[in-house]
Design a protein around this motif. Sequence first.
Motif, PDB file in Angstrom:
ATOM      1  N   ARG A  50       0.717   9.121  -4.008  1.00  0.00           N
ATOM      2  CA  ARG A  50       1.948   9.867  -3.804  1.00  0.00           C
ATOM      3  C   ARG A  50       1.745  11.233  -4.440  1.00  0.00           C
ATOM      4  O   ARG A  50       0.951  11.384  -5.375  1.00  0.00           O
ATOM      5  N   GLN A 380       0.244   1.327   4.193  1.00  0.00           N
ATOM      6  CA  GLN A 380       1.033   1.552   2.987  1.00  0.00           C
ATOM      7  C   GLN A 380       2.515   1.607   3.335  1.00  0.00           C
ATOM      8  O   GLN A 380       2.905   2.111   4.393  1.00  0.00           O
ATOM      9  N   SER A 382       5.898   2.892   1.120  1.00  0.00           N
ATOM     10  CA  SER A 382       6.299   3.505  -0.140  1.00  0.00           C
ATOM     11  C   SER A 382       7.730   4.017  -0.028  1.00  0.00           C
ATOM     12  O   SER A 382       8.262   4.232   1.065  1.00  0.00           O
ATOM     13  N   TYR A 384      11.566   5.030  -2.627  1.00  0.00           N
ATOM     14  CA  TYR A 384      12.260   5.061  -3.911  1.00  0.00           C
ATOM     15  C   TYR A 384      13.711   4.626  -3.713  1.00  0.00           C
ATOM     16  O   TYR A 384      14.305   4.826  -2.656  1.00  0.00           O
ATOM     17  N   ASP A 389      10.578   3.806  -7.930  1.00  0.00           N
ATOM     18  CA  ASP A 389       9.724   4.216  -6.808  1.00  0.00           C
ATOM     19  C   ASP A 389       8.572   3.231  -6.710  1.00  0.00           C
ATOM     20  O   ASP A 389       8.202   2.577  -7.689  1.00  0.00           O
ATOM     21  N   VAL A 391       4.718   2.107  -4.392  1.00  0.00           N
ATOM     22  CA  VAL A 391       3.696   2.232  -3.357  1.00  0.00           C
ATOM     23  C   VAL A 391       3.087   0.852  -3.186  1.00  0.00           C
ATOM     24  O   VAL A 391       2.675   0.216  -4.170  1.00  0.00           O
ATOM     25  N   SER A 392       3.052   0.349  -1.965  1.00  0.00           N
ATOM     26  CA  SER A 392       2.471  -0.969  -1.709  1.00  0.00           C
ATOM     27  C   SER A 392       1.614  -0.887  -0.462  1.00  0.00           C
ATOM     28  O   SER A 392       1.695   0.082   0.309  1.00  0.00           O
TER      29      SER A 392
END
Length: 728
Positions: A50, A380, A382, A384, A389, A391-392
């Motif tokens: 990010r 991915q 991601s 928030y 927030d 990221v996966s």
Amino acid sequence: MSSHPSHVFARASLLASAVALALSLPAIAQDNAPDTDSKIEVIEVTATKRTQVIYEVPVAISAFSGDALAQQGITDLTDVGKFVPNLNVTGFSAGHTSSANPFIRGIGLQDHLVTTDPGVSVYVDGVYLGRQVGQNWNLNNIARIEVLRGPQGTLYGRNSIGGAINIITKQPDEVALTKATLAAGTRGRLKGDVFINRELSDTVAFNLNGGYTERDGLGKFINVPDAKYDVGETKEAYGRFSLKFSPTDDFSLVLTADANDGKGGLRPYTTLIDEVPTGAYYTGERFGEPTPAGPLRNTDVAANIYDNATGTREVTEVSNEASGISLTLDAGLTDTLSTRAIISRRSSEYKAGLDDDATIYALDHYPERGDADQTSIEWQLSGYYGDFDFVSGLYFFEEEGGNRQGEDSRFNGGANLLELDQKSTSRAVFVNLGYNVSEALRVAGGLRFNRDKKDVVANVGSGPFSASDSWSQLSYDLSANYTLANGMNIYGSVQSGYQSGQFPARPYCLFGNPECLVASDNITAVNYEIGFKGQLSSNFAMSLALFNTEYEDLPYQVSTTAEGGFSTTNLVVSQTSRGIEWESTLYLTDAFKLHTAVGWIDVDVDETEGVKPVAPLTPELTAAVGASYEFALPNGASLTTRVDYSFRDDMYGEPSSDEGRMTQLASRELVNADLRYSPANGNWSVSLYGQNIFDERYDNARLNTGDYILRILSNDASEFGLRYNVTF
């Protein structure tokens, strides 16, 4: 975890340093108010998948702007290694001139065969490069280079136990731009490069980068007078094309293709023959049998170490080709949720090989070919939510490759065979979650589960043998980052890393032991780190990191001459690395900028089987200083001078600090210089450049086989020339 007293002391020292630093920070914060007239460029990086300001990333990271690379003397990945704390990039890989082997904080790999994996991962626009020989290392069309130091097992996965290097290219956009660079210099340097960016419509844009470079060699093949190339000579053509489709602000597709084609002469190297009464070369016997060439002496090797005395034409020439295509999708799903997918297919192949005895005799020479095909897919998600927030993602990687040494290879005067084939598959799922406790404090944690499998077939002349193994590992990281009132940041992190096991690279042990084709265990790493970084004032920025990293089941490569060929086995060790890293940028005046980088590392390797190994290719001290000054000329033009100094301490080329220090590589000091003239309101510039201006000659690697020592030399002699840039 080990409870060795030195480990406990190292952790206590780090904790004490963190406390002392934290206690002193309020005073620093009071004395340095934020300055809105900063002279220092704020760099944004994507190290954590990010976009963040570099000072906010809880990782030791160095970043290079693409536009400034040439002025610093950086033309490839090897040059990057000259200016980053505790980063050392060597070249070995069967004598190929295109090889790049990064070592970060004492972790890396100097081999290239398909059964080995690097300890430092290299990515281009999010695509992992599984092989680090023969790739497109021409650093053109570059927006930014990021070097992450320390294990990066959560977001980058396996093969990043030492760190990761991100190369980010310039993306197509709406700005109509054409750039061209021409360079010519000593040592036969010729280089031409062009970059074109155009918008085809409101939704489609492309850019194109292509070029050609060549450089003469450093020596001759004295016993092959009609060799096509000289020792160390290089010629390469390369290109990269990107097409971007963005119908809305929330959706884009980028299709990218790249390729390179390189040819040249074998990397410079020489052999130091062990002239002792029991030496196999010196007595002319090996394994109790006379060698076909009889006794050898160092006088049989070329007198000039940059010449080569081989009589084997097949090893005088190297070549490499690589190509790849990738598709990157970015989509905003909601105001707070987005997704990305990166799909890639790459292929690479090379031809190289050493004549280990470095004489005219057909004794130990190993012409070699290799290839690899890889497919990778990363998805991915991601976003928030309030102060959270994340990221996966999911990751898939598959590689099939092989290496061949055949009828044109020789060992002890007879035929030598090495055939390796491996299929490697890796799957992973990862998530990283951050929480803003307050405006100043952010905490984050991540998990990654990896599962890997390798199937290998090896034939060294005693028949093909196959083996298979699989590994899995859960990696994690925890971090906290606190922003002071003056904008400075203090962070602490615990990071783990993982690498799957590896099969022997040259398993000539199969002649006497068919059961020796066994892979090593998982390599694991845990890194404890604290850091302090940011802008202390409008003209001074710095970063400081202290680390302690513990490695388990780390395989060191040990090479010897064994029955059948040049054998490489794994010596599995436990290692602790601790050190400190510093980087700073200081504007002494509006026109005078000074950059410094210093890394110090202490590596302790546990005794193994009664032997105390040393970390190979790991200098204790690395340092770089770069100074630039811009002169404003009366007619509105400018003259910018830049000088860069790089130091690398002495180190050992292999895990053994042998008697006589024959595998010790001496320290080296390099100086680059650049003088650039830019006219007032002009669209061009011309530079007088010098790389390695004092012509420092140094070694890249050394290996002691027991009969001889391979001394791999750098291909980095001095070069002076002119470089012309034009933009329109």
